[in-house]
Design a protein around this motif. Sequence first.
Motif, PDB file in Angstrom:
ATOM      1  N   PHE A  79       2.359  -3.356  25.226  1.00  0.00           N
ATOM      2  CA  PHE A  79       2.554  -4.256  24.092  1.00  0.00           C
ATOM      3  C   PHE A  79       2.565  -3.448  22.793  1.00  0.00           C
ATOM      4  CE2 PHE A  79       0.524  -7.715  21.307  1.00  0.00           C
ATOM      5  CZ  PHE A  79       1.740  -8.311  21.037  1.00  0.00           C
ATOM      6  N   GLN A 249       7.978 -15.571  15.020  1.00  0.00           N
ATOM      7  CA  GLN A 249       6.923 -15.505  14.016  1.00  0.00           C
ATOM      8  C   GLN A 249       5.896 -14.409  14.276  1.00  0.00           C
ATOM      9  OE1 GLN A 249       6.824 -17.386  11.221  1.00  0.00           O
ATOM     10  NE2 GLN A 249       8.754 -18.386  11.779  1.00  0.00           N
ATOM     11  N   SER A 250       5.938 -13.818  15.456  1.00  0.00           N
ATOM     12  CA  SER A 250       4.917 -12.806  15.757  1.00  0.00           C
ATOM     13  C   SER A 250       5.438 -11.824  16.795  1.00  0.00           C
ATOM     14  CB  SER A 250       3.650 -13.484  16.299  1.00  0.00           C
ATOM     15  OG  SER A 250       3.918 -14.045  17.573  1.00  0.00           O
ATOM     16  N   MET A 251       4.708 -10.719  16.917  1.00  0.00           N
ATOM     17  CA  MET A 251       5.052  -9.728  17.943  1.00  0.00           C
ATOM     18  C   MET A 251       4.858 -10.341  19.335  1.00  0.00           C
ATOM     19  SD  MET A 251       5.785  -7.132  16.068  1.00  0.00           S
ATOM     20  CE  MET A 251       5.579  -5.565  16.825  1.00  0.00           C
ATOM     21  N   ARG A 252       3.852 -11.157  19.445  1.00  0.00           N
ATOM     22  CA  ARG A 252       3.564 -11.805  20.731  1.00  0.00           C
ATOM     23  C   ARG A 252       4.737 -12.697  21.137  1.00  0.00           C
ATOM     24  NH1 ARG A 252      -1.591 -13.280  22.668  1.00  0.00           N
ATOM     25  NH2 ARG A 252      -1.421 -13.822  24.882  1.00  0.00           N
ATOM     26  N   LEU A 254       7.810 -12.248  20.425  1.00  0.00           N
ATOM     27  CA  LEU A 254       8.880 -11.370  20.903  1.00  0.00           C
ATOM     28  C   LEU A 254       8.597 -10.925  22.344  1.00  0.00           C
ATOM     29  CD1 LEU A 254      11.418  -9.623  20.523  1.00  0.00           C
ATOM     30  CD2 LEU A 254       9.965  -7.865  19.477  1.00  0.00           C
ATOM     31  N   TYR A 255       7.345 -10.581  22.583  1.00  0.00           N
ATOM     32  CA  TYR A 255       6.935 -10.150  23.926  1.00  0.00           C
ATOM     33  C   TYR A 255       7.218 -11.261  24.955  1.00  0.00           C
ATOM     34  CZ  TYR A 255       3.782  -8.570  27.679  1.00  0.00           C
ATOM     35  OH  TYR A 255       3.257  -8.180  28.874  1.00  0.00           O
ATOM     36  N   VAL A 256       6.808 -12.463  24.617  1.00  0.00           N
ATOM     37  CA  VAL A 256       6.990 -13.590  25.549  1.00  0.00           C
ATOM     38  C   VAL A 256       8.480 -13.862  25.778  1.00  0.00           C
ATOM     39  CG1 VAL A 256       6.615 -16.083  25.864  1.00  0.00           C
ATOM     40  CG2 VAL A 256       4.767 -14.638  25.023  1.00  0.00           C
TER      41      VAL A 256
ATOM     42  N   PHE B   4      13.690 -12.481  12.968  1.00  0.00           N
ATOM     43  CA  PHE B   4      12.284 -12.043  12.947  1.00  0.00           C
ATOM     44  C   PHE B   4      11.684 -12.362  11.578  1.00  0.00           C
ATOM     45  CE2 PHE B   4      14.435  -9.205  15.888  1.00  0.00           C
ATOM     46  CZ  PHE B   4      13.597  -9.191  16.978  1.00  0.00           C
ATOM     47  N   ALA B   5      10.664 -13.194  11.566  1.00  0.00           N
ATOM     48  CA  ALA B   5       9.968 -13.457  10.302  1.00  0.00           C
ATOM     49  C   ALA B   5       8.627 -12.732  10.356  1.00  0.00           C
ATOM     50  CB  ALA B   5       9.779 -14.960  10.113  1.00  0.00           C
ATOM     51  N   ILE B   6       8.702 -11.446  10.478  1.00  0.00           N
ATOM     52  CA  ILE B   6       7.482 -10.639  10.616  1.00  0.00           C
ATOM     53  C   ILE B   6       7.579  -9.481   9.617  1.00  0.00           C
ATOM     54  CG2 ILE B   6       6.016  -9.397  12.254  1.00  0.00           C
ATOM     55  CD1 ILE B   6       7.887 -10.555  14.488  1.00  0.00           C
ATOM     56  N   LYS B  10       1.887  -8.356   8.313  1.00  0.00           N
ATOM     57  CA  LYS B  10       1.600  -9.404   9.298  1.00  0.00           C
ATOM     58  C   LYS B  10       1.536  -8.803  10.707  1.00  0.00           C
ATOM     59  CE  LYS B  10       3.437 -13.888  10.747  1.00  0.00           C
ATOM     60  NZ  LYS B  10       4.594 -14.760  10.689  1.00  0.00           N
ATOM     61  N   GLU B  14      -1.712  -8.735  13.154  1.00  0.00           N
ATOM     62  CA  GLU B  14      -1.681  -9.342  14.491  1.00  0.00           C
ATOM     63  C   GLU B  14      -2.120  -8.336  15.570  1.00  0.00           C
ATOM     64  OE1 GLU B  14       2.215 -10.491  15.847  1.00  0.00           O
ATOM     65  OE2 GLU B  14       1.463 -11.138  17.798  1.00  0.00           O
ATOM     66  N   GLN B 222       2.487 -10.051  31.613  1.00  0.00           N
ATOM     67  CA  GLN B 222       2.100 -11.079  30.650  1.00  0.00           C
ATOM     68  C   GLN B 222       0.740 -11.701  30.976  1.00  0.00           C
ATOM     69  OE1 GLN B 222       4.912 -14.282  30.296  1.00  0.00           O
ATOM     70  NE2 GLN B 222       3.808 -15.243  28.620  1.00  0.00           N
ATOM     71  N   LEU B 225      -1.998  -9.712  29.485  1.00  0.00           N
ATOM     72  CA  LEU B 225      -2.033  -9.790  28.028  1.00  0.00           C
ATOM     73  C   LEU B 225      -2.634 -11.141  27.616  1.00  0.00           C
ATOM     74  CD1 LEU B 225      -1.073  -7.582  26.134  1.00  0.00           C
ATOM     75  CD2 LEU B 225       0.955  -8.914  25.662  1.00  0.00           C
TER      76      LEU B 225
END
Lengths: 419, 354
Positions: A79, A249-252, A254-256, B4-6, B10, B14, B222, B225
Motif C-alpha cells: 500500500f 478522495q483517498s489513497m485507500r 484508489l487501492y480498493v 483524484f481529489a487528493i 491529505k 492518511e 485487501q 489491509l
Amino acid sequence: MDNNPFTGDWMAGWQNLQRKMWEDWSEVTQSSWSNSWQQDNPMNFFKDGMSGWQKMFAMPQATPEVMAMRHAMGSMEEFMRMGREVFKMFQNMSEGANLTQDWTAQLDKSIQQAKAMFSQGQDSFQGAMGQWGKLDGMNAMMGNPMMNNPMKAWSDFLNTNPIFANDTMRGMLAGGQASEEAMMRFLSVPGVGFNRERQEKMQEGMRLILEYRKTFEEFQKLMNETSKKALDKLHKKLLEMGAEGKPLQSMRDLYVLWVDCNEEANAATVTTKEYNEINSRMMNALMRVRRNMAENMDSAMGSMNLPTRRELDSAHRQIASLRRRLSALEDALQELKGKDSSAEIHALRDDMEKLGVRRLRDELADLKRQLEESSSAPTLSVVESVGTEATPEKSAIKKTVRIGNAKPAMVAAPANKGE
Amino acid sequence: MFPFAINPEKAVEELTRFNKKLAAGLKTFTEVGQIESGISAKEAVYREDKVTLYHYTPKVENPHRVPILVVYALVNRPYMADLQEDRSMIKGLLDEGMDVYLVDWGYPDASDRYLTMDDYINVYLKHCVDYIREKHDIYRVNLLGICQGGTFSLCFTALHPDRVRNLVPMVTPVDFHTPDNLLSQWVRNVDVDLLVDTLGNIPGDLLNVTFLSMNPYRLTGQKYLDMVDLLDDKVKLKNFLRMEKWIFDSPDQAGETFRQFAKDFFQKNGLIKGSVKIGERRVDLSNITMPVLNVFATKDHLVPPNASKALKQYVGSSDYHEFAFNGGHIGIYVSGRSQAEVPPTIANWLKERG
C-alpha cells in the motif's frame, strides 16, 4: 482544504511521510531501527519490523496472529509502495504543462507504459520471478505484486512448500536461457555405456523440467494479459469518474478500485477454457517433474539400503487392508452377538414411540387413579374414548368425563412435549 | 475533472494515520491471547483410528429424542460450526433443544493415504451412526452433512436408508457440473491419478491456494489491509484471527479418497448419474425416501446454489424441502443473521417430523 493534487509539493510530502513513519516505528520498536539505512527506507520496516516485533514479544513463528500480522505488514508495504508511486506520478504530472486539460493524455500515457511492462520480457520464468518489484513509476503501482496476484500466490506456494519444490528444482527452473541451451545440448546426447540407464533417467528429468517451464511461461503470459485487462478497466473507471465529476478522495479508495479491477479481470480469465487448459497442463507438468525426482530419490535411497517411498507405500497399503479386514471381522462378531438381530425391535420401539404409546399409558394410569379416587363417590362415572389417528400431536386425544347426570364435557389432552 | 481529489498533505495525513494504527496494533496482537475455537461443551464418546465422535452437552433437560449427527467435510476443520459464542450453529441447535453429535475426521497422515470413501462412509461414519443408535436405543438418526460432508451423508443415506430418519444436507454439491462451478472446471483437466500417485495425500496448502485463487486480490491483499482497521479493538481482532486460524487449518486429504472424489464426483459428475460406487455398492439417490431439508446459500461461490438444488430431481423423498439462506458458503455458519435463521429452521423442521 484544497484537494487539488497539483497545488502542493508531492516530493516534500513524501519526505515528510518518511520522517513520520520513521518516528512512529522507532517509537513502537523502542528505537531499535537507529540506522540511517532504515531511516532512508522506512518501507523496510514492514519487512524487517516483523522479525524485530517477534523477537521483542517472543512471538512464535506460525500462530494465526503472527501469520496475520505478517500478511498485514506485507499489504501495508505494498500500500505504501503504491503511495510512493502515486506521489511520484503526481510530482511528474505537476511539472508538466497544462495539467487540468492534459490529464487524460497523461493518464493514458501512464496506463500504456504500465501495460508495456507486461509485454516486455515478462513471459519467461525469470521474468515472472524476477521482474516484479523492479518496475518504476506508475508502472510499479500497476504492475508490482502489491495485490499478491495469483502468480505470486502460486510462486510463493512453490517456493515455500517442500512437497513441490526444493533447492535443486528451483535452481534448474531459474537457470535462464544459457542453462536451457545447455540442457538442450545435454538432452541431445544419446545414452551410451555402463551408465546409459542413469543418463537416460537424468535426460528424462530435464525434459520434464523444460516442459514444466514452458507451461509455467504460458501461464504467466495469460496472467500478464489479465493484468493488462485490469489496467484497461482501471483506465476506463478513472475516465468515468473524471467525466462524472466524482474523483477519488483517498489513497485507500484508489487501492480498493485497483483491487476491484484486478478481481474483475481475474474472474473473467479463470472461467475460460483457455485458463483451465493451461492451468491443468502446468499442474500436470509439475507433477511429472516431482514424480521423476521422487523416483530418482527412491533409487538412490534403495542403493544405500535405506527405506524408500515405494516400500512405505506398500506398508501403508497393507495397513489399510488389515484395518478393513479387522473392521469387517469386528462387525461380523457384533452381528453374531445378536446386536443387529434386534434391529426389528428397535424399529418397532421407534414406531411405538412415535405413536405416543407411553403417553397413552400415562393417561390410562391417570384415569384409573381418577376412577379409584371417585369410586367412593356414588354419582361419578368415567367413560374414555381415544382417537384413532396415529399421530397424537395431530389428533388430540379426547376424554369424556361424566359427572352425575350432567352433560359430557370435552377436555383436550395435554400436548406431548417429549416428541 | 481530474479523478483524484487528493493533495500531498491529505495523502501524507492518511498514510501516516494508517501507519500509526498498524504500529500501535503490534501491541494489540500480543494481547489477544490464545485463539480458542469450538466453544460448546462436548465429550469424545467414540474413537476409531483418527476419527472422533463428539457428543455435545445438551442445553435442555429433555432434548429432542432423535439426535443429530453433524458430518463435516474432510476439507478444513469442523469447529467452523462452533466457532465462537455468538457464531455457532451447534450452539443454536443445542439452544433449540436438539441433541447434537459431530464426527471429526482428524488429520490424516501418510499412513492414511489408502483410506477410501468406502472406509470413510461404510466404516467410520457407519460406526458413528451405530454408536448413536445403540446409545439412544433408536433405530434411525438425523444426519446433517456440511459441504463435502453433505455429499458423504447423501452417499451414506442412499446406502443405509434404514439408519437415517431425516436428512439435512447443507451447502452440499450434488450436481458438480453446473456452469458456475469454478472448482469443478479447474479440476476437470487435471490428471488426478498423476497427482495422487505423485503426492500421496493431497496437501491442505494446495487446496488453500486453489480456494484463494478464486479471489486472490481480496483474500491475500485487501483483507489484511482492512484488518488494520480492527487493530484497536481486541474482540474484533480476535474474531478475525479465529477465522484466519480456521481458514488455514487445512488437513491433508487422504490420497485415495481424494482420487475418487475428484474423479467420480468432480470430473464424471457421477452422483447424479448414478455411476458412483462406494465399496461394492452403487449410490442411488432415489433410495433417499426419508424427509430431506436441503439448506444452501444463495451467494455461495464454492458450491453454487444450483449445484445443491439439483438434489430435488434425484431423491426419492416425497417430503423434500429447501431452505435458501441469503449469504455465502461461510456466512451461513458465522454471520450474525445466520444464527437467528439457520438453527431454528433446521430444529423446527426436525421437530415437526419426530
